[in-house]
Each structure stands twice: as structure tokens, then as C-alpha cells.
Scaffold this motif. Structure first.
Motif, PDB file in Angstrom:
ATOM      1  N   LEU A  25       0.856  -1.186   0.000  1.00 19.60           N
ATOM      2  CA  LEU A  25       0.000   0.000   0.000  1.00 19.60           C
ATOM      3  C   LEU A  25       0.891   1.233   0.000  1.00 19.60           C
ATOM      4  O   LEU A  25       1.867   1.304   0.744  1.00 19.60           O
ATOM      5  N   SER A  26       0.551   2.179  -0.837  1.00 26.60           N
ATOM      6  CA  SER A  26       1.348   3.397  -0.958  1.00 26.60           C
ATOM      7  C   SER A  26       0.412   4.596  -1.089  1.00 26.60           C
ATOM      8  O   SER A  26      -0.803   4.439  -1.280  1.00 26.60           O
ATOM      9  N   ARG A  27       1.002   5.772  -1.017  1.00 27.72           N
ATOM     10  CA  ARG A  27       0.233   6.987  -1.236  1.00 27.72           C
ATOM     11  C   ARG A  27      -0.415   6.952  -2.625  1.00 27.72           C
ATOM     12  O   ARG A  27      -1.540   7.424  -2.804  1.00 27.72           O
ATOM     13  N   ASP A  28       0.302   6.380  -3.599  1.00 29.90           N
ATOM     14  CA  ASP A  28      -0.248   6.289  -4.958  1.00 29.90           C
ATOM     15  C   ASP A  28      -1.557   5.506  -4.988  1.00 29.90           C
ATOM     16  O   ASP A  28      -2.466   5.830  -5.754  1.00 29.90           O
ATOM     17  N   ASP A  29      -1.618   4.430  -4.191  1.00 30.86           N
ATOM     18  CA  ASP A  29      -2.874   3.666  -4.134  1.00 30.86           C
ATOM     19  C   ASP A  29      -4.009   4.556  -3.660  1.00 30.86           C
ATOM     20  O   ASP A  29      -5.126   4.494  -4.193  1.00 30.86           O
ATOM     21  N   CYS A  30      -3.735   5.369  -2.636  1.00 30.57           N
ATOM     22  CA  CYS A  30      -4.785   6.233  -2.090  1.00 30.57           C
ATOM     23  C   CYS A  30      -5.222   7.285  -3.105  1.00 30.57           C
ATOM     24  O   CYS A  30      -6.420   7.568  -3.239  1.00 30.57           O
ATOM     25  N   VAL A  31      -4.261   7.843  -3.839  1.00 28.00           N
ATOM     26  CA  VAL A  31      -4.603   8.825  -4.867  1.00 28.00           C
ATOM     27  C   VAL A  31      -5.463   8.165  -5.956  1.00 28.00           C
ATOM     28  O   VAL A  31      -6.461   8.731  -6.414  1.00 28.00           O
ATOM     29  N   ALA A  32      -5.096   6.948  -6.347  1.00 29.15           N
ATOM     30  CA  ALA A  32      -5.844   6.246  -7.396  1.00 29.15           C
ATOM     31  C   ALA A  32      -7.251   5.892  -6.918  1.00 29.15           C
ATOM     32  O   ALA A  32      -8.228   6.006  -7.672  1.00 29.15           O
ATOM     33  N   LEU A  33      -7.366   5.478  -5.659  1.00 27.55           N
ATOM     34  CA  LEU A  33      -8.692   5.164  -5.106  1.00 27.55           C
ATOM     35  C   LEU A  33      -9.557   6.420  -5.080  1.00 27.55           C
ATOM     36  O   LEU A  33     -10.746   6.375  -5.424  1.00 27.55           O
ATOM     37  N   ALA A  34      -8.970   7.536  -4.691  1.00 29.75           N
ATOM     38  CA  ALA A  34      -9.720   8.791  -4.626  1.00 29.75           C
ATOM     39  C   ALA A  34     -10.215   9.193  -6.017  1.00 29.75           C
ATOM     40  O   ALA A  34     -11.362   9.624  -6.182  1.00 29.75           O
ATOM     41  N   ARG A  35      -9.351   9.033  -7.001  1.00 29.03           N
ATOM     42  CA  ARG A  35      -9.728   9.422  -8.361  1.00 29.03           C
ATOM     43  C   ARG A  35     -10.873   8.551  -8.874  1.00 29.03           C
ATOM     44  O   ARG A  35     -11.854   9.046  -9.439  1.00 29.03           O
ATOM     45  N   ALA A  36     -10.758   7.244  -8.649  1.00 27.34           N
ATOM     46  CA  ALA A  36     -11.817   6.325  -9.100  1.00 27.34           C
ATOM     47  C   ALA A  36     -13.132   6.644  -8.399  1.00 27.34           C
ATOM     48  O   ALA A  36     -14.207   6.633  -9.013  1.00 27.34           O
TER      49      ALA A  36
END
Ligand SMILES: [Ca+2]
Ligand SMILES: [Ca+2]
Ligand SMILES: [Ca+2]
Length: 185
Positions: A25-36
Motif C-alpha cells: 500500500l502506498s500513497r499512490d494507491d490512495c490517490v488512485a482510489l480517490a480518483r476512481a
């Protein structure tokens, strides 16, 4: 060693949050989840609503997930995650603030009509977009279990109780076990 029911729930949560399926899990995962999630709720890119969703997921990363990075490599491994979340049950009250951050992320992300709660269609859209591995029936079943008073909406209180049960409870009958779909007992 076989996993307990609680450990299986926690590992499942990890897999669903690992948006890019790279095993951490990374910050990138959180950004991608937020975008979706923002897309699913019909929030235009760069809109104030989309920004709120983004900020809520960044808080989720900073407050809840980043502190789990025990080896300091900037990413949360499955072991780091399972160890940290399992440890939460020793101090459930200390966990209340973190729980609020998780609830905020869900409500900001999914509450398309901004009435402060998630309707069944809102929940459906959010889950289809952010957890694509879950099937239609599974999402419908999840909502039915989480909507404890059956009024067709998930309140912050219902979400909070469900996340707490999902991450902390060994009770195989807890409705919150359905937070991320079916977990076999
Ligand atoms: Ca990842
Ligand atoms: Ca790490
Ligand atoms: Ca709503």
C-alpha cells in the motif's frame, strides 16, 4: 499457520486497498482510489468535490496507513498492515480518531448528493469503482448487512460501527464483517 477469521478479513482489506496490485500500500494507491471514487460519484476532475475526496484519502494515508510503515520504506507491506491492524484491537479506544478518518474517506468519496450518508445506489457506484473485484450480488449483500435499520442509507454511525467490527471483531455474526463483501468463516 492458518489465518484466523479476523486475519483473513484484514488481509482482504489490504488486497482491496492495493489498487495497483503491486503488493504494497502506498500513497499512490490512495490517490488512485480517490480518483476512481470521485469519477464514480460524478465529481468533475479538479472540482471542489473531487478535491475533498482526494484530501480525505490523503488523510487516510497520512493518519491511518503511513504510521504502519515500520521499516520506513514509504510503503506498507502486507505483513506491516496485518501486524498494525491486528494491534489495534489491543487499544480500540485509541483507534477512534483513525476510524473517523476512514469514515470521512468513504462518505466524502461516495456521497454524490451530499446529504451526509450513502444511499444504496451511491454505495453501489463507489464500490464498483474502487473495489472492482467485488461482484454485483456481493455489493448488494454488503449494503443489506451494513444498513442495520434497513432505511436504505448508510449513516456515518453505521459505517463507523461496521468498519470497527470489520477490523477488530472476531464475532463471525457481526454485520460489519460484510463491509468489504463476503468473507468465508
Ligand atoms: Ca499498491
Ligand atoms: Ca514498509
Ligand atoms: Ca447520499
Amino acid at each position: 499457520m492458518s489465518q484466523t477469521f479476523l486475519e483473513r478479513k484484514i488481509a482482504r482489506c489490504f488486497d482491496l486497498l492495493d489498487r495497483n496490485s503491486d503488493g504494497d500500500l502506498s500513497r499512490d494507491d490512495c490517490v488512485a482510489l480517490a480518483r476512481a471514487a470521485a469519477d464514480a460519484s460524478g465529481f468533475a476532475a479538479e472540482s471542489a468535490d473531487a478535491r475533498r475526496v482526494h484530501d480525505a484519502y490523503i488523510r487516510l494515508w497520512e493518519v491511518l496507513l503511513a504510521p504502519m510503515d515500520s521499516d520506513g520504506n514509504g510503503r506498507i507491506s502486507r505483513d506491516e498492515y496485518v501486524t498494525a491492524v491486528t494491534g489495534l484491537s489491543a487499544d480500540p479506544d485509541g483507534y477512534a480518531d483513525s476510524l473517523g478518518v476512514a469514515v470521512d474517506a468513504f462518505v466524502e468519496a461516495g456521497d454524490a448528493d451530499r446529504d451526509g450518508r450513502l444511499s444504496q445506489p451511491e454505495f453501489w457506484a463507489l464500490y464498483r469503482a474502487t473495489f472492482p473485484s467485488l461482484g454485483r450480488e456481493e455489493i448488494v449483500d454488503a449494503f443489506r448487512h451494513l444498513d442495520r435499520n434497513g432505511d436504505g442509507h448508510l449513516t456515518r454511525q453505521e459505517l463507523s460501527q461496521s468498519i470497527r467490527e470489520y477490523l477488530l471483531s472476531e464475532d463471525v455474526n457481526a454485520p460489519g464483517n460484510w463491509f468489504l463483501g463476503r468473507v468465508d468463516i
